[in-house]
Design a protein around this motif. Structure first.
Motif, short mmCIF file in Angstrom:
data_model
loop_
_atom_site.label_atom_id
_atom_site.label_comp_id
_atom_site.label_asym_id
_atom_site.label_seq_id
_atom_site.Cartn_x
_atom_site.Cartn_y
_atom_site.Cartn_z
N ASP A 1 0.84 -1.19 0.00
CA ASP A 1 0.00 0.00 0.00
C ASP A 1 0.88 1.25 0.00
O ASP A 1 2.11 1.17 -0.11
CB ASP A 1 -0.99 -0.04 1.17
CG ASP A 1 -0.30 -0.09 2.52
OD1 ASP A 1 0.87 0.37 2.63
OD2 ASP A 1 -0.92 -0.58 3.48
N LEU A 2 0.24 2.42 0.12
CA LEU A 2 0.99 3.67 0.03
C LEU A 2 2.10 3.77 1.07
O LEU A 2 3.11 4.44 0.86
CB LEU A 2 0.04 4.87 0.21
CG LEU A 2 -0.89 5.17 -0.96
CD1 LEU A 2 -1.80 6.34 -0.61
CD2 LEU A 2 -0.08 5.47 -2.23
N SER A 3 1.90 3.10 2.22
CA SER A 3 2.93 3.18 3.25
C SER A 3 3.98 2.09 3.09
O SER A 3 4.84 1.90 3.96
CB SER A 3 2.28 3.10 4.64
OG SER A 3 1.73 1.81 4.82
N GLY A 4 3.86 1.33 2.00
CA GLY A 4 4.88 0.32 1.72
C GLY A 4 4.66 -1.00 2.42
O GLY A 4 5.56 -1.84 2.49
N GLU A 5 3.45 -1.22 2.93
CA GLU A 5 3.18 -2.47 3.65
C GLU A 5 2.11 -3.30 2.96
O GLU A 5 1.25 -2.79 2.27
CB GLU A 5 2.72 -2.14 5.08
CG GLU A 5 3.83 -1.62 5.95
CD GLU A 5 3.34 -1.32 7.35
OE1 GLU A 5 2.56 -2.13 7.87
OE2 GLU A 5 3.73 -0.28 7.89
N TYR A 6 2.16 -4.61 3.27
CA TYR A 6 1.11 -5.52 2.81
C TYR A 6 0.05 -5.60 3.91
O TYR A 6 -0.17 -6.63 4.50
CB TYR A 6 1.68 -6.92 2.56
CG TYR A 6 2.60 -7.01 1.36
CD1 TYR A 6 2.09 -7.03 0.08
CD2 TYR A 6 3.99 -7.10 1.53
CE1 TYR A 6 2.92 -7.14 -1.03
CE2 TYR A 6 4.83 -7.20 0.43
CZ TYR A 6 4.29 -7.22 -0.85
OH TYR A 6 5.11 -7.33 -1.93
N ALA B 1 -4.77 2.71 -0.96
CA ALA B 1 -4.79 4.00 -0.25
C ALA B 1 -5.81 3.98 0.87
O ALA B 1 -6.61 4.90 1.02
CB ALA B 1 -5.08 5.12 -1.25
N SER B 2 -5.79 2.92 1.68
CA SER B 2 -6.70 2.84 2.82
C SER B 2 -6.35 3.93 3.83
O SER B 2 -5.29 4.54 3.76
CB SER B 2 -6.59 1.47 3.48
OG SER B 2 -5.30 1.33 4.06
N TYR B 3 -7.24 4.16 4.78
CA TYR B 3 -6.97 5.17 5.80
C TYR B 3 -5.69 4.86 6.58
O TYR B 3 -4.90 5.75 6.89
CB TYR B 3 -8.15 5.29 6.77
CG TYR B 3 -9.29 6.06 6.18
CD1 TYR B 3 -9.22 7.46 6.10
CD2 TYR B 3 -10.39 5.41 5.65
CE1 TYR B 3 -10.24 8.18 5.52
CE2 TYR B 3 -11.42 6.12 5.06
CZ TYR B 3 -11.34 7.51 4.99
OH TYR B 3 -12.35 8.22 4.40
N LYS C 1 -3.44 -9.26 6.44
CA LYS C 1 -3.93 -9.71 7.75
C LYS C 1 -5.44 -9.99 7.70
O LYS C 1 -5.94 -10.92 8.32
CB LYS C 1 -3.63 -8.61 8.79
CG LYS C 1 -4.03 -8.96 10.19
CD LYS C 1 -3.43 -7.95 11.19
CE LYS C 1 -4.02 -8.12 12.58
NZ LYS C 1 -5.37 -7.51 12.70
N TYR C 2 -6.14 -9.17 6.94
CA TYR C 2 -7.58 -9.33 6.80
C TYR C 2 -7.92 -10.69 6.17
O TYR C 2 -8.80 -11.42 6.65
CB TYR C 2 -8.11 -8.17 5.95
CG TYR C 2 -9.61 -8.11 5.82
CD1 TYR C 2 -10.38 -7.44 6.76
CD2 TYR C 2 -10.24 -8.72 4.74
CE1 TYR C 2 -11.76 -7.39 6.63
CE2 TYR C 2 -11.62 -8.66 4.60
CZ TYR C 2 -12.37 -8.00 5.54
OH TYR C 2 -13.73 -7.95 5.41
#
Ligand SMILES: *[C@@H]1O[C@H](CO)[C@@H](O)[C@H](O)[C@H]1NC(C)=O
Ligand SMILES: *[C@@H]1O[C@H](CO)[C@@H](O)[C@H](O)[C@H]1NC(C)=O
Length: 376
Positions: free
Chosen positions: A209-214, A277-279, A218-219
């Motif tokens: 994601d935008l912050s560089g994480e998968y 681009a989740s919250y 987890k979901y």
């Protein structure tokens, strides 16, 4: 989470669908309860069927409804009460038949006179769950895979066993279900039946994601664990990696034998909002305006959104229609049969899928001209 533009778009879509679609009654499979093939709340599964006519009488389209997943007890308890029946057939209302389900030849040139089935989604696991034990404290059943079996068996008993052609499609979580259950569906038919699958907006990507994480991973871990889905995912995949990763088409599809045609936007709005681009991935809300209205995006932001394209474009399927419409689910919208901005190689999506289904043409098109997301 839903902004006014999205509400406007949804209203517009409903309006368009009502204008051009038909009403079809719901059939409840009461006998499924005795087999333990039930919705989240223990109620019997359901489908809507519009019978085929003319030279379509021996062809069957089974289209799976979408609607996300439930990943925790609390979430699944809530889902039982959702008023569109996503967890209970007691609360289901008729869904309109449009796009790939339409009975009009001008809107649905290849499948309009087939037997068309809307498979109703009420398990929250894309029809992969199967846990024997009932959560009696919360009255929860995790039986999606059994629901799929029971609905297909019922359809076989009323004529689908004579199908010359059969197509399993679906949108969103239903698109994912069409992928994960594609070989299982195939297995109900003799080898002489032409059977294929067309997932729409079901190619959810395992992407940073935008912050560089998968973060979204987890979901899916939780969904797969809660519903006991692992045993219903392709075994070749689950034996080579963490089972919940096999909930991702990019890892599961290489192990699926039946032909799959991927319909997806490279800029699927659901993936942009909840994965890319989740919250949580964008805590300062730098993308909030942009994801709500593409006109607000800077050139850099549009480039960044392109991160969504690569996984789908890399899909190892033989057929695909990947456009750049900023939307989620296209086979049930007017995009399916019109909208010049969504055509690829001068073909509508309806034609691309139809040509591929009947082996008239390989169709593997990705929009490389309109590289930025746009409204169609
Ligand atoms: C399509 O369905 C509608 C609603 O059931 C019906 O009125 C119409 O005649 C159907 N069209 C065709 C071509 O069968
Ligand atoms: C897509 O495939 C190409 C070629 O195999 C590879 O280099 C690239 O890393 C892949 N991209 C993703 C996101 O998997």
């Amino acid at each position: 989470m839903i902004n006014s533009r999205a509400i406007f778009t949804i209203c517009l879509m409903l309006f368009l669908n009502i204008e051009t679609s038909e009403e079809v009654g719901i059939t409840i499979i009461e006998s499924a309860v005795a087999k333990g093939a039930v919705c989240l709340d223990g109620s019997p599964p359901a489908y809507q069927l519009d019978k085929g006519f003319g030279d379509g009488v021996n062809n069957w389209l089974v289209h799976i409804q979408g609607g996300g997943w439930c990943h925790s007890i609390e979430d699944c308890v809530y889902r039982k009460t959702m008023d569109n029946g996503l967890g209970s057939s007691k609360l289901m209302q008729e869904l309109y038949f449009s796009g790939i389900l339409s009975n009009r030849s001008d809107q649905n040139p290849y499948f309009y006179n087939w037997n068309r089935v809307y498979m109703r989604y009420c398990d929250g696991s894309s029809f992969t769950g199967d846990v024997d034990e009932v959560d009696t404290a919360n009255n929860l059943y995790f039986r999606g895979a059994r629901v799929f079996t029971v609905i297909v068996e019922e359809l076989m008993s009323i004529g689908m066993n004579n199908a010359q052609n059969a197509l399993l499609s679906g949108c969103s979580a239903g698109g994912l279900a069409a992928i994960l259950n594609c070989d299982k569906f195939r297995g109900f038919f003799p080898s002489s039946t032409r059977v294929k699958c067309v997932p729409d907006a079901g190619y959810f990507g395992h992407v940073k994601d935008l912050s560089g994480e998968y973060r979204f991973e987890k979901y899916y871990d939780e969904v797969v664990t809660l519903h006991g889905s692992a045993k219903n995912l392709p075994s070749g995949c689950t034996s080579s990696m963490k089972p919940s990763l096999c909930f991702y088409p990019q890892y599961a599809v290489p192990y699926i034998q039946t032909p799959i045609f991927v319909v997806n936007s490279a800029y699927d709005t659901w993936q942009v909002f909840y994965i890319l681009a989740s919250y949580e991935a964008d805590p300062n809300g730098e993308f909030t305006k942009c994801k709500n209205d593409l006109k607000e995006c800077t050139a850099t932001q549009l480039k960044r959104l392109q991160g969504a394209i690569s996984v789908v474009a890399n899909s190892s399927t033989k057929g695909m229609f990947i456009n750049t419409c900023y939307t989620h689910c296209e086979t049930d919208q007017t995009i399916w049969y019109e909208k010049p901005t969504s055509k690829l190689k001068d073909k509508t999506m309806a034609d691309g899928v139809g040509y591929w289904f009947y082996d008239k043409e390989k169709f593997q098109e990705i929009d490389t001209e309109q590289v930025d997301p746009h409204y169609c």
